[in-house]
Design a protein around this motif. Structure first.
Motif, PDB file in Angstrom:
ATOM      1  N   ASP A  51      -1.454 -14.142  29.314  1.00  0.00           N
ATOM      2  CA  ASP A  51      -2.542 -14.887  29.933  1.00  0.00           C
ATOM      3  C   ASP A  51      -2.220 -16.178  30.098  1.00  0.00           C
ATOM      4  O   ASP A  51      -2.245 -17.198  29.242  1.00  0.00           O
ATOM      5  CB  ASP A  51      -3.998 -14.712  29.279  1.00  0.00           C
ATOM      6  CG  ASP A  51      -5.088 -15.215  29.730  1.00  0.00           C
ATOM      7  OD1 ASP A  51      -4.941 -16.283  30.655  1.00  0.00           O
ATOM      8  OD2 ASP A  51      -6.205 -15.442  29.243  1.00  0.00           O
ATOM      9  N   GLY A  53      -2.672 -19.622  31.702  1.00  0.00           N
ATOM     10  CA  GLY A  53      -3.707 -20.393  32.325  1.00  0.00           C
ATOM     11  C   GLY A  53      -4.589 -19.769  33.260  1.00  0.00           C
ATOM     12  O   GLY A  53      -5.062 -20.042  34.064  1.00  0.00           O
ATOM     13  N   GLY A  54      -5.278 -18.497  32.410  1.00  0.00           N
ATOM     14  CA  GLY A  54      -6.001 -17.571  33.107  1.00  0.00           C
ATOM     15  C   GLY A  54      -5.788 -16.556  34.239  1.00  0.00           C
ATOM     16  O   GLY A  54      -6.461 -15.524  34.472  1.00  0.00           O
ATOM     17  N   ASP A  84      -4.751 -12.512  21.548  1.00  0.00           N
ATOM     18  CA  ASP A  84      -6.241 -12.772  21.452  1.00  0.00           C
ATOM     19  C   ASP A  84      -7.102 -11.281  21.208  1.00  0.00           C
ATOM     20  O   ASP A  84      -6.155 -10.177  21.119  1.00  0.00           O
ATOM     21  CB  ASP A  84      -6.915 -13.159  22.854  1.00  0.00           C
ATOM     22  CG  ASP A  84      -6.507 -14.789  22.664  1.00  0.00           C
ATOM     23  OD1 ASP A  84      -6.022 -15.307  21.741  1.00  0.00           O
ATOM     24  OD2 ASP A  84      -6.439 -15.315  23.923  1.00  0.00           O
ATOM     25  N   PHE A  90      -2.537 -15.817  24.896  1.00  0.00           N
ATOM     26  CA  PHE A  90      -2.706 -16.907  25.827  1.00  0.00           C
ATOM     27  C   PHE A  90      -1.633 -18.267  25.940  1.00  0.00           C
ATOM     28  O   PHE A  90      -1.437 -18.606  24.818  1.00  0.00           O
ATOM     29  CB  PHE A  90      -3.962 -17.402  25.322  1.00  0.00           C
ATOM     30  CG  PHE A  90      -4.527 -18.752  26.310  1.00  0.00           C
ATOM     31  CD1 PHE A  90      -4.904 -18.375  27.826  1.00  0.00           C
ATOM     32  CD2 PHE A  90      -4.617 -19.692  25.870  1.00  0.00           C
ATOM     33  CE1 PHE A  90      -5.306 -19.384  28.317  1.00  0.00           C
ATOM     34  CE2 PHE A  90      -5.035 -20.839  26.505  1.00  0.00           C
ATOM     35  CZ  PHE A  90      -5.495 -20.845  27.668  1.00  0.00           C
ATOM     36  N   ASP A  92      -1.276 -21.857  27.350  1.00  0.00           N
ATOM     37  CA  ASP A  92      -2.177 -22.805  28.327  1.00  0.00           C
ATOM     38  C   ASP A  92      -1.177 -23.699  29.193  1.00  0.00           C
ATOM     39  O   ASP A  92      -0.923 -24.745  29.112  1.00  0.00           O
ATOM     40  CB  ASP A  92      -2.810 -23.814  27.434  1.00  0.00           C
ATOM     41  CG  ASP A  92      -3.978 -24.573  28.078  1.00  0.00           C
ATOM     42  OD1 ASP A  92      -4.226 -24.448  29.236  1.00  0.00           O
ATOM     43  OD2 ASP A  92      -4.395 -25.645  27.496  1.00  0.00           O
ATOM     44  N   ARG A  93      -0.567 -22.958  30.252  1.00  0.00           N
ATOM     45  CA  ARG A  93       0.141 -23.630  31.236  1.00  0.00           C
ATOM     46  C   ARG A  93      -0.232 -23.204  32.505  1.00  0.00           C
ATOM     47  O   ARG A  93      -0.891 -22.171  32.763  1.00  0.00           O
ATOM     48  CB  ARG A  93       1.814 -23.235  31.136  1.00  0.00           C
ATOM     49  CG  ARG A  93       2.157 -23.173  29.512  1.00  0.00           C
ATOM     50  CD  ARG A  93       2.301 -24.907  29.409  1.00  0.00           C
ATOM     51  NE  ARG A  93       3.276 -25.514  30.132  1.00  0.00           N
ATOM     52  CZ  ARG A  93       3.733 -26.719  30.069  1.00  0.00           C
ATOM     53  NH1 ARG A  93       3.089 -27.454  29.044  1.00  0.00           N
ATOM     54  NH2 ARG A  93       4.823 -27.542  30.846  1.00  0.00           N
ATOM     55  N   ASN A  94       0.442 -23.832  33.696  1.00  0.00           N
ATOM     56  CA  ASN A  94       0.272 -23.579  34.657  1.00  0.00           C
ATOM     57  C   ASN A  94       0.936 -22.392  35.412  1.00  0.00           C
ATOM     58  O   ASN A  94       2.213 -22.192  35.182  1.00  0.00           O
ATOM     59  CB  ASN A  94       0.752 -24.661  35.953  1.00  0.00           C
ATOM     60  CG  ASN A  94       0.594 -24.748  37.327  1.00  0.00           C
ATOM     61  OD1 ASN A  94       0.167 -23.391  37.843  1.00  0.00           O
ATOM     62  ND2 ASN A  94       0.657 -25.619  38.164  1.00  0.00           N
TER      63      ASN A  94
END
Length: 283
Positions: A51, A53-54, A84, A90, A92-94
């Motif tokens: 995952d 950045g979503g 998760d 997850f 948290d990057r572009n």
């Protein structure tokens, strides 16, 4: 030394050796545990969910582990990274450049996809590569059989004396060789930005190379003489450009010099006096 002193020295040596052996045993045990983690990671589920950045990516475990030392390798081996509740890791990057990075790890990346990026996009990609601890997406390329670069008098319609001749803009690490057929002073070989139009000694920040006299131009050694790099007509010079580190290395007759800070849109370049002539040859 007395006998007691010798015995004490010997006892100290023995204790040092014992401590060294114990330390080596501990290191071996740590390596064995690490290898067990690596083996367990390889034998885990064949598909990994990321995952980023979503945005979800589904990747083969072997793909993420085929380059030791990367972020992904450590993520799957280390106990500090856990998925998760949905089973996804997850990050948290572009996610924009993740397809390029994953195709690189799969071995299916077409280099043209990278070369088509504009300078801002390439800078953003490099930032992501640094985070994921991947040095480059491309193997060093070779320039082959490029057009002649000549200088002559302006009345012939050719480029005038001492004007910079440019090859193609380089968008990846590259190796090439250049044969100087006619080294008419002052003859310069190296790299320059697309904006640089004059002799190499005109600016320390837009041209980097060596003159037939052995003088090097560009960077902190600008103007210094490196006699080992001096060349004459017929000489062949090897050039290596590292796109990620922004360095240029020129080698000739066993001598070499490396320039740092080779920035901007840069190309192989050549300049010289009237009727100087050079050509790229296979590296």
């Amino acid at each position: 030394k007395s006998r007691s002193d010798k015995m004490a020295t010997f006892a100290e040596l023995v204790e040092n050796q014992r401590s060294l052996v114990c330390s080596m045993d501990e290191k071996l045990k740590e390596l064995e545990k690490l290898q067990q983690k690596v083996d367990a990671s390889y034998s885990g589920p064949g598909k990994v969910k990321l995952d980023v950045g979503g945005k979800m990516f589904h990747v083969g475990r072997g793909t993420l582990m085929n380059q030791e030392g990367t972020f992904f390798f450590h993520m799957l081996v280390s106990e500090k990274f856990l998925p998760d509740e949905d089973g996804a890791y997850f990050i948290d990057r572009n996610p924009t450049y993740m397809p390029l990075i994953l195709d690189h790890l799969r071995g299916t990346l077409n280099p043209k996809r990278v070369s088509q990026l504009n300078p801002l996009e390439r800078e953003e990609l490099d930032t992501e590569l640094d985070f994921y601890q991947i040095s480059t997406l491309e193997a060093p390329k070779k320039l082959t059989n490029l057009v002649w670069m000549t200088t002559s008098t302006t009345d012939t319609g050719e480029v005038g004396c001492y004007k910079c001749q440019h090859g193609p803009v380089l968008t990846a690490s590259c190796t090439w060789m250049i044969k100087v057929h006619s080294a008419i002073p002052s003859c310069d070989v190296g790299m320059a930005t697309v904006e640089h139009t004059n002799h190499f000694n005109a600016n320390t920040n837009t041209a980097w190379g060596v003159r037939e006299s052995g003088h090097v131009y560009g960077g902190p050694t600008h103007g210094q003489q490196h006699r080992g790099l001096a060349f004459t007509s017929g000489a062949i010079l090897e050039c290596q450009f590292n796109f990620e580190k922004r360095t240029l290395t020129i080698s000739h007759n066993g001598a070499e010099h490396t320039w740092g800070g080779v920035v901007g849109q840069v190309c192989p370049a050549f300049s010289g006096g009237e009727k100087s002539r050079a050509v790229f040859i296979n590296a």
